[in-house]
Design a protein around this motif. Structure first.
Motif, mmCIF file in Angstrom:
data_model
loop_
_atom_site.group_PDB
_atom_site.id
_atom_site.type_symbol
_atom_site.label_atom_id
_atom_site.label_comp_id
_atom_site.label_asym_id
_atom_site.label_seq_id
_atom_site.Cartn_x
_atom_site.Cartn_y
_atom_site.Cartn_z
ATOM 1 N N UNK A 230 -7.288 4.973 -4.243
ATOM 2 C CA UNK A 230 -6.630 6.424 -4.945
ATOM 3 C C UNK A 230 -5.401 6.586 -4.119
ATOM 4 N N UNK A 231 -5.247 6.174 -2.680
ATOM 5 C CA UNK A 231 -4.104 6.637 -1.919
ATOM 6 C C UNK A 231 -2.640 6.146 -2.654
ATOM 7 N N UNK A 232 -2.989 4.982 -3.457
ATOM 8 C CA UNK A 232 -1.527 4.342 -3.937
ATOM 9 C C UNK A 232 -0.915 5.358 -5.216
ATOM 10 N N UNK A 410 1.033 1.324 3.559
ATOM 11 C CA UNK A 410 1.181 -0.075 3.426
ATOM 12 C C UNK A 410 1.346 -0.975 4.434
ATOM 13 N N UNK A 411 1.708 -0.347 5.539
ATOM 14 C CA UNK A 411 2.238 -1.268 6.660
ATOM 15 C C UNK A 411 1.111 -1.082 8.078
ATOM 16 N N UNK A 412 0.098 -0.113 7.706
ATOM 17 C CA UNK A 412 -0.661 0.023 9.178
ATOM 18 C C UNK A 412 -1.994 -0.679 8.452
ATOM 19 N N UNK A 416 -5.441 2.053 4.439
ATOM 20 C CA UNK A 416 -5.648 2.341 3.250
ATOM 21 C C UNK A 416 -7.106 2.677 3.094
ATOM 22 N N UNK A 417 -7.934 1.810 3.641
ATOM 23 C CA UNK A 417 -9.217 1.978 3.425
ATOM 24 C C UNK A 417 -9.670 3.372 4.255
#
Lengths: 457, 290
Positions: A230-232, A410-412, A416-417
């Protein structure tokens, strides 16, 4: 017959023995968890793209993919054409059914051997491979394969740029879209278009909700389910309010900033107070296709499947803007292609040649027709694409309004999870928004300090 | 766990069955539990004949309006099912056979052969039972890959061969065998091998069938290990091959296809179960020694 060893009740000695066994089991388990480790070469200052002068491309390479957008057949067709033309064989390997499975398999292969030459990389995974030094910087490979970087859609291409190098090439790229059910729109008496702002939609939504008796819908809108990151898409709402998960092009986290809190508070209110929205249980694209939600948002990669399934007329539009920013508020997503560092130069060169072919102007359209993904090249003939997928015009126009994603997501590794978990708590359990986001900020900060900072400084 | 459920109602069941036959109320729990198990499978099978808008819908579609094999056709276009079946069959057959033989012989050794540190060895086996196979994934992979086992049948089969579960279950069962039975054979001059094959195995048929069933189902359904150790489509087993039907992006139109694939995977297991089920019942009735 009763007092045989082994069948009697658990006495003290046996219990202690059992305890020892459990301990031993735990000890065996302790080795071999998935940990992000750096593999020798590749600190930012010492990165040197491989030299391909004098290298001849290998005759066979392996390509790991999860067939995004059910692309197995179309990819194989493109491979067959490539092999006929260049005599380079490409073995297409389905190495999992989603990006995480591919990543897990790639991790195991890096340690145990058997790495592919070419691998599909999702937006949230490629940076981890960069940190681990398991993919090569592509600058020289692209030059050797005569790929012109300027011919790619800039937002797509630049997503993979970091530290002065190019790390992947866009392939199965998508943007989210606003999908709506035209029948429901008609019944609710709404104009036949997507809302331009979320404020507008918050006026429309109660009207849609009030006619659910006639439309058969459960909710006016469905937010992304927890299985679909969902964060996307949620970044879009943040950007519309001038907020973000992290400051532009930096690792300065702003997850618990007041603007972010208020956006998620509004999402929670729409679900729990206004009751016209819900977080999809398993999949918003299913619920929308079934007519259970009047509108939703989701990837263009789903548009082909939704059109095959839905029995009503589908409307699509740009993602609505916010009160502060109308555009660009649309993130890009999907996957690119990277070349494994452990592969040999000859294979890396062959892989680069294949990337050039797979993403050329003709094949990116063929691929898009079959899957719903967007062409990654600028000089393409979109007529065929528009004919195959009538909905594709909107995302093509929306491309000009896209924005690269926040680094925090996207980088860490693992961020996202963590975001998915927090958003699920906010939407489904009614967790206190400010508290949840502060905890998330702390968690992501920890991930950054442990896993990213030591490797980039 | 499944084993003990299948195995335990040896004697009580035969006595109780007569009671239940007279009262229809006894069928209620039976029907209920069968429904819980059967309905999802049936729903899946029906779904494989539907069109995608009949699967992804708010209406209850019990009978597809235009039942067709289209989903099966699409599935077999996407996946080379004969090849996957062959792979799954080889892996399951060889794997289960070796596992069962190992379990029987090791359990026999643990119970009927006298040697030092027996309990410690048994404890070691219990430890192995407690380690989830996922935890051993990476070390196993490193080891097998370094031996060149990627994309080979032996690479898929070998790491799973040590079956702590089978050894454990059979050991517990062998302990319940009356020692007089074996002593009599020993007096008659029967060696270990004769005792194992002529006495222990025949009287333990129900338990062995149970172990076989559980082993076969586990081997057949195993997903994560074959996924990791195979890259080539030529070497994939059926459950791994099913991933070819799945789409990373949400694609509602693929549900009938996935269900068709799942039906094809489930069918052989159902057949094996039906066959072994009869074995278990036969073993129960003739297994009595006294």
């Amino acid at each position: 017959m009763t007092s045989r060893p082994g069948v009697r009740g658990l006495d003290r000695r046996a219990f202690l023995g059992l305890g020892g066994a459990v301990g031993a089991a735990a000890a065996v388990t302790a080795c071999g968890g998935p940990i992000v480790t750096k593999n020798g070469s590749g600190t930012s200052s010492t990165i040197k793209p491989p030299d391909f002068s004098g290298v001849k491309p290998a005759s066979k390479i392996t390509f790991w993919t999860d067939n995004p957008g059910s692309s197995q057949q179309v990819t194989q067709q493109i491979i067959d054409k490539f092999t006929a033309r260049t005599k380079i064989q490409v073995e297409l390997v389905t190495a999992g059914s989603n990006y995480d499975q591919i990543a897990q398999k790639f991790q195991t292969a890096r340690v145990g051997g058997g790495v592919p030459d070419l691998i599909v990389l999702s937006d949230v995974w490629w940076f981890r491979y960069y940190l681990q030094g398991s993919i090569i910087p592509l600058d020289t490979a692209l030059a050797a394969a005569e790929i012109d970087p300027d011919d790619y859609v800039p937002t797509f291409f630049n997503d993979y740029r970091y530290d002065g190098h190019q790390w992947a090439v866009p392939w199965a790229r998508s943007t989210p879209l606003f999908y709506y059910n035209k029948n429901h729109w008609r019944i609710a008496g709404l104009p036949d278009r997507a809302p331009t702002t979320w404020e507008e939609f918050s006026e429309w939504a109660p009207r849609l909700q009030s006619v659910t008796g006639r439309t058969g819908a459960q909710h006016a809108f469905e937010y992304t389910s927890s299985v679909n990151t969902p964060a996307w898409v949620d970044q879009s709402m943040l950007w519309g309010e001038g907020a973000a998960l992290s400051a532009k092009d930096s690792f300065t986290l702003t997850i618990d900033a007041p603007e972010v809190v208020s956006v998620f508070q509004r999402i929670q209110d729409n679900i729990r107070v206004n009751k016209w929205a819900i977080m999809a249980g398993s999949n918003e694209a299913n619920d929308f296709s079934a007519g259970a939600a009047s509108a939703t948002w989701g990837s263009t990669g789903s548009s082909v499947g939704i059109q095959k399934t839905a029995t009503f007329e589908i409307g699509v539009g740009f993602l609505p803007g916010g009160s502060k920013v109308r555009q660009p508020v649309c993130p890009t997503g999907g996957a690119g292609l990277g070349i494994a560092a452990q592969s040999s130069p000859a294979k890396q060169l062959a892989a680069a040649r294949f990337i050039a072919f797979l993403t050329n102007a003709e094949n990116t359209v063929t691929f898009g027709e079959a899957t719903g993904y967007l062409p990654v090249r600028t000089k393409v003939d979109t007529a065929a694409l528009r004919k195959a997928n009538p909905l594709v015009g909107t995302p093509l126009e929306q491309l000009a309004r896209t924005r690269s994603q926040d680094w925090a997501r996207v980088f860490i590794p693992g961020a996202d999870t963590a975001m998915t978990q927090s958003i699920t708590q906010i939407c489904n359990s009614g967790a206190d928004v400010h508290k949840t986001l502060s905890q998330l900020q702390e968690k992501v900060q920890g991930l950054y300090t442990r896993q990213v900072e030591p490797k980039i400084s | 766990m499944t084993a003990s459920i299948l195995q335990s109602p040896v004697r009580p069941a035969s006595r109780r069955r007569r009671v239940n036959r007279s009262s229809p109320a006894g069928y209620v729990p039976l029907i209920l539990s069968a429904a819980v198990i059967v309905i999802p499978l049936l729903w899946m099978a029906i779904g494989s004949f539907k069109t995608s808008d009949e699967v992804v819908t708010q209406r209850l579609v019990l009978v597809p309006s235009h039942p067709s094999f289209a989903a099966y056709q699409t599935a077999s276009e996407l996946v080379d099912f004969p090849r996957l079946f062959l792979n799954s069959f080889i892996v399951t057959f060889v794997g289960s056979l070796v596992k069962i033989v190992l379990a029987i012989t090791s359990a026999y050794g643990l119970v009927f052969v006298r040697f030092p540190f027996k309990r410690i060895i048994f404890l070691g086996i219990l430890v192995a039972l407690m380690v989830p196979s996922q935890a051993a994934l990476l070390p196993n992979y490193t080891f097998i890959a370094s031996l060149g086992g990627v994309n080979t049948y032996w690479g898929i089969i070998l790491p799973g061969l040590g079956t702590a579960f089978g050894t454990f279950l059979l050991r517990q069962h062998f302990l319940t065998l009356p020692p007089e039975l074996l002593e009599a054979a020993e007096v008659d001059g029967a060696g270990h091998f004769t005792r194992l094959t002529r006495i222990v195995v025949p009287v333990s048929r129900p338990t062995i069938a149970t172990v076989a069933l559980v082993t076969i189902v586990t081997e057949w359904n195993d997903y994560i290990w074959p996924l990791v150790i195979t890259n080539s489509q030529q070497m994939m087993t059926l459950p791994v091959g099913l991933t070819l039907l799945h789409n990373t992006e949400s694609d509602p139109s693929l549900y009938p296809v996935m269900m068709a694939g799942a039906v094809l995977v489930v069918l052989p297991v159902l057949i094996v179960f039906a066959v072994l089920q009869r074995q278990i019942v036969a073993g129960l009735t003739q297994g009595a020694v006294k």
